[in-house]
Design a protein around this motif. Sequence first.
Motif, PDB file in Angstrom:
ATOM      1  N   ALA A 213     -13.393  33.970  36.778  1.00 37.01           N
ATOM      2  CA  ALA A 213     -14.747  33.508  37.114  1.00 37.01           C
ATOM      3  C   ALA A 213     -15.140  32.344  36.201  1.00 37.01           C
ATOM      4  O   ALA A 213     -15.830  31.411  36.640  1.00 37.01           O
ATOM      5  N   LEU A 214     -14.701  32.370  34.951  1.00 39.66           N
ATOM      6  CA  LEU A 214     -14.968  31.236  34.053  1.00 39.66           C
ATOM      7  C   LEU A 214     -14.179  30.009  34.502  1.00 39.66           C
ATOM      8  O   LEU A 214     -14.699  28.888  34.507  1.00 39.66           O
ATOM      9  N   VAL A 215     -12.915  30.220  34.899  1.00 37.25           N
ATOM     10  CA  VAL A 215     -12.097  29.103  35.393  1.00 37.25           C
ATOM     11  C   VAL A 215     -12.789  28.443  36.590  1.00 37.25           C
ATOM     12  O   VAL A 215     -12.780  27.215  36.716  1.00 37.25           O
ATOM     13  N   ALA A 216     -13.415  29.269  37.408  1.00 38.59           N
ATOM     14  CA  ALA A 216     -14.075  28.743  38.613  1.00 38.59           C
ATOM     15  C   ALA A 216     -15.227  27.792  38.267  1.00 38.59           C
ATOM     16  O   ALA A 216     -15.645  26.993  39.094  1.00 38.59           O
ATOM     17  N   LEU A 217     -15.719  27.873  37.025  1.00 43.97           N
ATOM     18  CA  LEU A 217     -16.797  26.965  36.602  1.00 43.97           C
ATOM     19  C   LEU A 217     -16.261  25.598  36.178  1.00 43.97           C
ATOM     20  O   LEU A 217     -17.044  24.676  35.929  1.00 43.97           O
ATOM     21  N   GLY A 218     -14.928  25.475  36.031  1.00 43.33           N
ATOM     22  CA  GLY A 218     -14.378  24.153  35.738  1.00 43.33           C
ATOM     23  C   GLY A 218     -13.226  24.049  34.754  1.00 43.33           C
ATOM     24  O   GLY A 218     -12.334  23.234  34.964  1.00 43.33           O
ATOM     25  N   PRO A 219     -13.229  24.801  33.630  1.00 44.29           N
ATOM     26  CA  PRO A 219     -12.181  24.578  32.618  1.00 44.29           C
ATOM     27  C   PRO A 219     -10.789  24.997  33.098  1.00 44.29           C
ATOM     28  O   PRO A 219     -10.645  26.014  33.771  1.00 44.29           O
ATOM     29  N   ARG A 220      -9.788  24.223  32.723  1.00 45.17           N
ATOM     30  CA  ARG A 220      -8.412  24.541  33.145  1.00 45.17           C
ATOM     31  C   ARG A 220      -7.761  25.574  32.231  1.00 45.17           C
ATOM     32  O   ARG A 220      -6.723  26.133  32.569  1.00 45.17           O
ATOM     33  N   GLN A 221      -8.342  25.768  31.052  1.00 48.12           N
ATOM     34  CA  GLN A 221      -7.785  26.751  30.117  1.00 48.12           C
ATOM     35  C   GLN A 221      -8.912  27.683  29.674  1.00 48.12           C
ATOM     36  O   GLN A 221      -9.861  27.231  29.026  1.00 48.12           O
ATOM     37  N   VAL A 222      -8.810  28.947  30.037  1.00 54.02           N
ATOM     38  CA  VAL A 222      -9.791  29.934  29.594  1.00 54.02           C
ATOM     39  C   VAL A 222      -9.041  31.044  28.863  1.00 54.02           C
ATOM     40  O   VAL A 222      -8.107  31.633  29.402  1.00 54.02           O
ATOM     41  N   VAL A 223      -9.454  31.287  27.619  1.00 50.76           N
ATOM     42  CA  VAL A 223      -8.761  32.257  26.779  1.00 50.76           C
ATOM     43  C   VAL A 223      -9.745  33.337  26.339  1.00 50.76           C
ATOM     44  O   VAL A 223     -10.782  33.027  25.750  1.00 50.76           O
ATOM     45  N   LEU A 224      -9.420  34.585  26.642  1.00 48.94           N
ATOM     46  CA  LEU A 224     -10.242  35.696  26.143  1.00 48.94           C
ATOM     47  C   LEU A 224      -9.593  36.231  24.879  1.00 48.94           C
ATOM     48  O   LEU A 224      -8.419  36.607  24.867  1.00 48.94           O
ATOM     49  N   LYS A 225     -10.386  36.262  23.803  1.00 52.93           N
ATOM     50  CA  LYS A 225      -9.922  36.830  22.533  1.00 52.93           C
ATOM     51  C   LYS A 225     -10.241  38.308  22.584  1.00 52.93           C
ATOM     52  O   LYS A 225     -11.374  38.692  22.851  1.00 52.93           O
ATOM     53  N   ARG A 226      -9.227  39.145  22.341  1.00 50.23           N
ATOM     54  CA  ARG A 226      -9.403  40.574  22.546  1.00 50.23           C
ATOM     55  C   ARG A 226      -9.101  41.401  21.305  1.00 50.23           C
ATOM     56  O   ARG A 226      -8.607  42.526  21.397  1.00 50.23           O
ATOM     57  N   GLY A 227      -9.443  40.845  20.135  1.00 47.65           N
ATOM     58  CA  GLY A 227      -9.283  41.609  18.891  1.00 47.65           C
ATOM     59  C   GLY A 227      -7.874  42.160  18.733  1.00 47.65           C
ATOM     60  O   GLY A 227      -6.894  41.427  18.909  1.00 47.65           O
ATOM     61  N   GLY A 228      -7.761  43.435  18.423  1.00 48.30           N
ATOM     62  CA  GLY A 228      -6.462  44.081  18.222  1.00 48.30           C
ATOM     63  C   GLY A 228      -5.593  44.128  19.473  1.00 48.30           C
ATOM     64  O   GLY A 228      -4.411  44.495  19.409  1.00 48.30           O
ATOM     65  N   GLU A 229      -6.165  43.742  20.619  1.00 49.24           N
ATOM     66  CA  GLU A 229      -5.389  43.692  21.865  1.00 49.24           C
ATOM     67  C   GLU A 229      -4.727  42.331  22.062  1.00 49.24           C
ATOM     68  O   GLU A 229      -3.973  42.151  23.023  1.00 49.24           O
ATOM     69  N   GLY A 230      -5.081  41.347  21.214  1.00 51.70           N
ATOM     70  CA  GLY A 230      -4.470  40.027  21.366  1.00 51.70           C
ATOM     71  C   GLY A 230      -5.277  39.116  22.270  1.00 51.70           C
ATOM     72  O   GLY A 230      -6.495  39.042  22.146  1.00 51.70           O
ATOM     73  N   ALA A 231      -4.622  38.445  23.187  1.00 54.28           N
ATOM     74  CA  ALA A 231      -5.325  37.452  24.007  1.00 54.28           C
ATOM     75  C   ALA A 231      -4.867  37.483  25.449  1.00 54.28           C
ATOM     76  O   ALA A 231      -3.723  37.843  25.756  1.00 54.28           O
ATOM     77  N   TYR A 232      -5.786  37.118  26.331  1.00 52.35           N
ATOM     78  CA  TYR A 232      -5.538  37.047  27.773  1.00 52.35           C
ATOM     79  C   TYR A 232      -6.028  35.691  28.230  1.00 52.35           C
ATOM     80  O   TYR A 232      -7.132  35.275  27.861  1.00 52.35           O
ATOM     81  N   ALA A 233      -5.251  34.997  29.034  1.00 54.06           N
ATOM     82  CA  ALA A 233      -5.663  33.642  29.409  1.00 54.06           C
ATOM     83  C   ALA A 233      -5.260  33.283  30.823  1.00 54.06           C
ATOM     84  O   ALA A 233      -4.305  33.852  31.370  1.00 54.06           O
TER      85      ALA A 233
END
Length: 314
Positions: A213-233
Motif C-alpha cells: 500500500a505504501l508502494v502504491a503511493l509512489g516510492p519504488r523501495q519500501v522497507v519495513l523495519k521489524r526489530g528482532g524480526e529483521g526487515a521486509y521490503a
Amino acid sequence: GVQVVTLGETMALVAATTTGAFTVGAPARISFGGAETNVAIGLSRLGHSAAWIGRLGADPLGFLVKDALRAEGIDVSRVRVDSDVATGLMLREHRTADRVRVSYYRRGLAGSRLTPADIDTELIQRAGLLHVSGITSALSESARAAVHTAVEAARSAGVLVSFDFNYRAALWSAREAAAEFESLVAQADIVFAGEEEAAMVVGEGSVDEVTKALVALGPRQVVLKRGGEGAYAVIDGETATSPALKVSLIDPVGAGDAFVAGYLSALLDDLGPAERLRRGNVCGAFAVSVSGDWEGLPRRSELATMDGTENVAR
Ligand code: ATP
C-alpha cells in the motif's frame, strides 16, 4: 560535493550511567543524538561522504555536537550556530533496570528554528541522495517548510529522496503526522517505516499489505523495519526479506537509524535488494548490542565481524 545530504535536529544528551531517578551527584555520560546525524555517522563510518544541515546554539553543548560530527567526518559547513537560542537537550534516566525515561528540552530551541533559507539546494542537487525523517516536520512550521524545500530541490534534480517515518507521539498527533507522512511518502524514492507507522498512513493490514500500500503511493523501495524480526521490503516490484542477526540486546535506541545507514550504504554501493537489507540488519545488530544511539555503528572493515561465528577476532 557530498554523496548524501541530510537535515534535522540533533540534541545534546545527558544519560545516567546508574539505575534510578536523577539525584544530586548521580553519574552521567554526556553525548548527543539525532536521527539524521545517526544516519550520517553510520554512512560516514562506512566510507560515504555526508553533510548535515541543522541549527545549534552557540553554547557548550552546540559546540560539542558540531565538533563531534566534524570528528566523524561529516560536512558541517551548512550548520548554523545561533547565539540567541540554546541547543536542545535530552535527559535519559535508567529509571529501573527495565525502564528508560527520556525527557526532552527542545521546544523553541535551536533545532526547531530550521528554515527553508538554511537549505543549500545546490549542495542537495549535486548529491546522490537526500535523507529526511518525519521528526523534523513535527518541530515547527519553518522546519517542516525546510524539509519540503529540500525534498523539492532533490526531486527537481533527479536526486534520490529517502524518508524514514520516525513517528514521535510526544511531538504531534497521529492524525497530523499521517497527513504529512503521506505527502513525504509520495515524494520519496526510498521509504523506511515500522509496521505501526505504516498503518498510520495506509491502515491496518499484514506486513505485505501495508508495504504494498505504501508502494502504491509512489516510492519504488519500501522497507519495513521489524526489530528482532529483521526487515521486509518491496523493491522495484519484488519482495525481499532478511532476518535480524542473533545478538545480545544492550540498547535498542538508534537501531532504526543504523539500519537506514546500512541500507543506504549498500544502495550507494550499487548492491542489490538482498545485500541492502543484509547490511541494514548488520548495522542494526551493531547498534542494539552497544550502548549509545550511534556509538556502536560499524566501520566498513568491521561489517564482516558480524558474519563470523567466533566471539573473539584476533
Ligand atoms: P528505533 O528504536 O531506533 O526507532 P526502529 O523501530 O526504527 O528503531 P527496529 O525495527 O526496532 O527499528 O530496528 C531496526 C533494525 O535493527 C532491525 O531491522 C534489525 O536489523 C535491528 N534490530 C533491532 N532489534 C534487534 C534485535 N533484538 N536483534 C537483532 N537486531 C535487531
